[in-house]
Design a protein around this motif. Sequence first.
Motif, PDB file in Angstrom:
ATOM      1  N   ARG A 219      22.638  39.488  39.487  1.00 19.72           N
ATOM      2  CA  ARG A 219      23.547  39.425  38.485  1.00 19.72           C
ATOM      3  C   ARG A 219      24.541  38.593  38.631  1.00 19.72           C
ATOM      4  O   ARG A 219      24.748  37.930  37.989  1.00 19.72           O
ATOM      5  N   VAL A 220      25.268  38.657  40.071  1.00 20.54           N
ATOM      6  CA  VAL A 220      26.369  38.017  40.236  1.00 20.54           C
ATOM      7  C   VAL A 220      26.102  36.418  40.160  1.00 20.54           C
ATOM      8  O   VAL A 220      26.589  35.615  39.671  1.00 20.54           O
ATOM      9  N   GLN A 221      24.907  35.985  40.928  1.00 16.91           N
ATOM     10  CA  GLN A 221      24.663  34.804  41.173  1.00 16.91           C
ATOM     11  C   GLN A 221      23.928  34.155  39.690  1.00 16.91           C
ATOM     12  O   GLN A 221      24.341  33.064  39.448  1.00 16.91           O
ATOM     13  N   GLU A 222      23.503  34.853  38.786  1.00 16.19           N
ATOM     14  CA  GLU A 222      22.988  34.662  37.574  1.00 16.19           C
ATOM     15  C   GLU A 222      24.289  34.401  36.705  1.00 16.19           C
ATOM     16  O   GLU A 222      24.320  33.272  36.029  1.00 16.19           O
ATOM     17  N   ILE A 223      25.290  35.124  36.776  1.00 16.32           N
ATOM     18  CA  ILE A 223      26.455  34.720  35.903  1.00 16.32           C
ATOM     19  C   ILE A 223      27.170  33.556  36.495  1.00 16.32           C
ATOM     20  O   ILE A 223      27.641  32.556  35.618  1.00 16.32           O
ATOM     21  N   LEU A 224      27.183  33.140  37.772  1.00 16.85           N
ATOM     22  CA  LEU A 224      27.902  32.173  38.293  1.00 16.85           C
ATOM     23  C   LEU A 224      27.009  30.758  37.960  1.00 16.85           C
ATOM     24  O   LEU A 224      27.593  29.631  37.607  1.00 16.85           O
ATOM     25  N   GLN A 225      26.056  30.984  37.993  1.00 17.42           N
ATOM     26  CA  GLN A 225      25.028  29.669  37.537  1.00 17.42           C
ATOM     27  C   GLN A 225      25.290  29.281  35.932  1.00 17.42           C
ATOM     28  O   GLN A 225      25.335  28.340  35.895  1.00 17.42           O
ATOM     29  N   ASP A 226      25.468  30.483  34.989  1.00 17.06           N
ATOM     30  CA  ASP A 226      25.700  30.446  33.713  1.00 17.06           C
ATOM     31  C   ASP A 226      26.941  29.695  33.684  1.00 17.06           C
ATOM     32  O   ASP A 226      27.080  28.913  32.556  1.00 17.06           O
ATOM     33  N   ALA A 277      39.352  25.564  36.434  1.00 17.63           N
ATOM     34  CA  ALA A 277      38.689  26.080  35.330  1.00 17.63           C
ATOM     35  C   ALA A 277      37.396  26.931  35.480  1.00 17.63           C
ATOM     36  O   ALA A 277      37.338  28.096  34.710  1.00 17.63           O
ATOM     37  N   MET A 278      36.867  26.755  36.398  1.00 19.89           N
ATOM     38  CA  MET A 278      35.740  27.876  36.870  1.00 19.89           C
ATOM     39  C   MET A 278      36.263  28.955  37.382  1.00 19.89           C
ATOM     40  O   MET A 278      35.703  30.315  37.069  1.00 19.89           O
ATOM     41  N   ARG A 279      37.452  29.231  37.707  1.00 24.90           N
ATOM     42  CA  ARG A 279      38.083  30.502  38.418  1.00 24.90           C
ATOM     43  C   ARG A 279      38.277  31.269  37.205  1.00 24.90           C
ATOM     44  O   ARG A 279      38.011  32.513  37.182  1.00 24.90           O
ATOM     45  N   GLN A 280      38.972  30.632  36.130  1.00 28.35           N
ATOM     46  CA  GLN A 280      39.474  31.382  34.973  1.00 28.35           C
ATOM     47  C   GLN A 280      38.093  31.794  34.198  1.00 28.35           C
ATOM     48  O   GLN A 280      37.916  33.263  33.728  1.00 28.35           O
ATOM     49  N   ARG A 281      36.972  31.159  34.150  1.00 27.70           N
ATOM     50  CA  ARG A 281      35.835  31.385  33.348  1.00 27.70           C
ATOM     51  C   ARG A 281      34.994  32.596  34.191  1.00 27.70           C
ATOM     52  O   ARG A 281      34.575  33.494  33.804  1.00 27.70           O
ATOM     53  N   ILE A 282      35.162  32.500  35.443  1.00 26.61           N
ATOM     54  CA  ILE A 282      34.210  33.481  36.124  1.00 26.61           C
ATOM     55  C   ILE A 282      35.021  34.718  36.223  1.00 26.61           C
ATOM     56  O   ILE A 282      34.352  35.823  35.821  1.00 26.61           O
ATOM     57  N   LYS A 283      36.365  34.787  36.172  1.00 27.79           N
ATOM     58  CA  LYS A 283      37.044  35.927  35.907  1.00 27.79           C
ATOM     59  C   LYS A 283      36.756  36.710  34.613  1.00 27.79           C
ATOM     60  O   LYS A 283      36.453  37.985  34.272  1.00 27.79           O
ATOM     61  N   ALA A 284      36.623  35.817  33.503  1.00 32.04           N
ATOM     62  CA  ALA A 284      36.441  36.421  32.154  1.00 32.04           C
ATOM     63  C   ALA A 284      35.113  37.144  32.062  1.00 32.04           C
ATOM     64  O   ALA A 284      34.586  38.042  31.750  1.00 32.04           O
ATOM     65  N   GLU A 285      33.991  36.341  32.869  1.00 31.25           N
ATOM     66  CA  GLU A 285      32.519  36.835  32.759  1.00 31.25           C
ATOM     67  C   GLU A 285      32.368  38.065  33.438  1.00 31.25           C
ATOM     68  O   GLU A 285      31.628  38.957  32.969  1.00 31.25           O
ATOM     69  N   PHE A 286      33.144  38.101  34.603  1.00 33.93           N
ATOM     70  CA  PHE A 286      32.891  39.145  35.416  1.00 33.93           C
ATOM     71  C   PHE A 286      33.564  40.513  34.844  1.00 33.93           C
ATOM     72  O   PHE A 286      33.047  41.599  34.888  1.00 33.93           O
ATOM     73  N   ASP A 287      34.709  40.247  34.042  1.00 36.80           N
ATOM     74  CA  ASP A 287      35.166  41.396  33.222  1.00 36.80           C
ATOM     75  C   ASP A 287      34.287  42.067  32.400  1.00 36.80           C
ATOM     76  O   ASP A 287      34.214  43.045  32.222  1.00 36.80           O
ATOM     77  N   ARG A 288      33.475  41.024  31.603  1.00 41.25           N
ATOM     78  CA  ARG A 288      32.825  41.214  30.246  1.00 41.25           C
ATOM     79  C   ARG A 288      31.130  42.072  31.173  1.00 41.25           C
ATOM     80  O   ARG A 288      30.895  43.244  30.355  1.00 41.25           O
ATOM     81  N   ALA A 289      31.121  41.533  32.339  1.00 42.55           N
ATOM     82  CA  ALA A 289      29.984  42.106  32.822  1.00 42.55           C
ATOM     83  C   ALA A 289      30.054  43.530  33.521  1.00 42.55           C
ATOM     84  O   ALA A 289      29.276  44.148  34.162  1.00 42.55           O
ATOM     85  N   GLY A 290      31.517  43.713  33.878  1.00 39.53           N
ATOM     86  CA  GLY A 290      31.943  44.970  34.758  1.00 39.53           C
ATOM     87  C   GLY A 290      31.661  44.862  36.171  1.00 39.53           C
ATOM     88  O   GLY A 290      31.521  45.917  36.870  1.00 39.53           O
ATOM     89  N   ILE A 291      31.647  43.659  36.487  1.00 36.20           N
ATOM     90  CA  ILE A 291      31.744  43.250  37.947  1.00 36.20           C
ATOM     91  C   ILE A 291      32.963  43.311  38.691  1.00 36.20           C
ATOM     92  O   ILE A 291      33.971  42.582  38.116  1.00 36.20           O
ATOM     93  N   ARG A 292      32.997  44.072  39.542  1.00 38.23           N
ATOM     94  CA  ARG A 292      34.511  44.307  40.391  1.00 38.23           C
ATOM     95  C   ARG A 292      34.722  43.318  41.338  1.00 38.23           C
ATOM     96  O   ARG A 292      33.692  43.382  42.175  1.00 38.23           O
ATOM     97  N   MET A 293      35.812  42.906  41.448  1.00 39.39           N
ATOM     98  CA  MET A 293      36.238  41.890  42.543  1.00 39.39           C
ATOM     99  C   MET A 293      37.268  42.552  43.419  1.00 39.39           C
ATOM    100  O   MET A 293      38.091  43.558  42.848  1.00 39.39           O
ATOM    101  N   PRO A 294      37.043  42.511  44.584  1.00 34.68           N
ATOM    102  CA  PRO A 294      38.133  43.461  45.405  1.00 34.68           C
ATOM    103  C   PRO A 294      39.734  42.955  45.137  1.00 34.68           C
ATOM    104  O   PRO A 294      40.030  41.849  44.972  1.00 34.68           O
ATOM    105  N   THR A 295      40.307  43.866  45.041  1.00 32.22           N
ATOM    106  CA  THR A 295      41.778  43.940  44.833  1.00 32.22           C
ATOM    107  C   THR A 295      42.764  44.801  45.932  1.00 32.22           C
ATOM    108  O   THR A 295      41.923  45.818  46.465  1.00 32.22           O
ATOM    109  N   THR A 296      43.736  44.233  46.098  1.00 31.50           N
ATOM    110  CA  THR A 296      44.559  45.010  47.137  1.00 31.50           C
ATOM    111  C   THR A 296      46.067  45.175  46.316  1.00 31.50           C
ATOM    112  O   THR A 296      46.745  44.103  45.973  1.00 31.50           O
ATOM    113  N   PHE A 297      46.191  46.520  46.189  1.00 32.03           N
ATOM    114  CA  PHE A 297      47.488  46.698  45.539  1.00 32.03           C
ATOM    115  C   PHE A 297      48.715  47.098  46.470  1.00 32.03           C
ATOM    116  O   PHE A 297      48.386  47.979  47.410  1.00 32.03           O
TER     117      PHE A 297
END
Length: 310
Positions: A219-226, A277-297
């Motif tokens: 699913r991650v690769q599909e979103i990145l390709q889209d 531009a790609m980073r911004q769009r990937i972040k928005a699509e991952f948020d919609r798909a519920g894909i979590r990116m590692p974060t360190t608080f």
Amino acid sequence: MSPLDVNWDLPAGKAYDWFVAAPLSILLIIVSGLVFRWFVCRSIDRLVSRASKGAVPGVIANSKAGEFLDGLKQGSHQRREQRAQTMGSLLKSVATGVILAIVIVMVLSQLGANIAPIIASAGIFGLAFGFGAQNLVKDFLSGIFMILEDQYGVGDTVDLGEATGTVEAVGLRVTRLRDVNGTVWYVRNGEILRVGNQSQNWARTVLDVTVSYDADLDRVQEILQDVATTTYEDQRFHDVIIEQPEVWGVERFDKDGVVVRVVLKTAPAQQWLVARAMRQRIKAEFDRAGIRMPTTFPVSTTITDEEPPA
């Protein structure tokens, strides 16, 4: 010797040599020098014409990238043409000086002058100049070949080893460039051992996206390709992204997650714009798909002198 002191009672053979053979030989030397100079200048003009036109590498000449790069950035074409003409003018001047010096020496030889001291003096001068200014000669020769080979030009983003930035001026002795912090660097051409040009012909945006280990990689690769395809078809990036983007798949495993790579071939010096531009769009699509990116608080700690309540 004054004309009154000349012995006019010359034998017939010497008179012929002095009044006929010598002038003809001198005339032949001058004409040969002019013809040879014309031939050399003609060759330099043809070389300059070929260098000013430039060429798209054969690997991409028949692709969309080749068609795009063939008409890309008229300013770059003008820069290449100006540099080629400058180089041609310099080569013509050098060739003319060398040919003129040879013709003068040969004419003096025909007039009976002893040219051995002249040649010896020229050799000594050249040897002294070579030893005393070898760094200067090295810088000039390196600058000539850099300009002739069009390794980089004004406006290119280059990596010269010790300095990285945008080229502001290219001379025969030094190259001036400005880095991202605004610092101006002056680099001697003779000290440049390698050149990494990030804005010549085409560039590539390489994005390594990290996702958590529990994410669906298909699913991650599909979103990145889209996302990459949508960006490629966007009119704002029509003249920026020059080939269909590709998702290369899983690049590596990090302690924070799985790294997936997507690449896009772009116009020169446009890879950073596409990456943002790609980073911004990937972040928005991952948020919609519920894909979590590692974060360190970050953990904040407050130290006080008060005793804790009972």
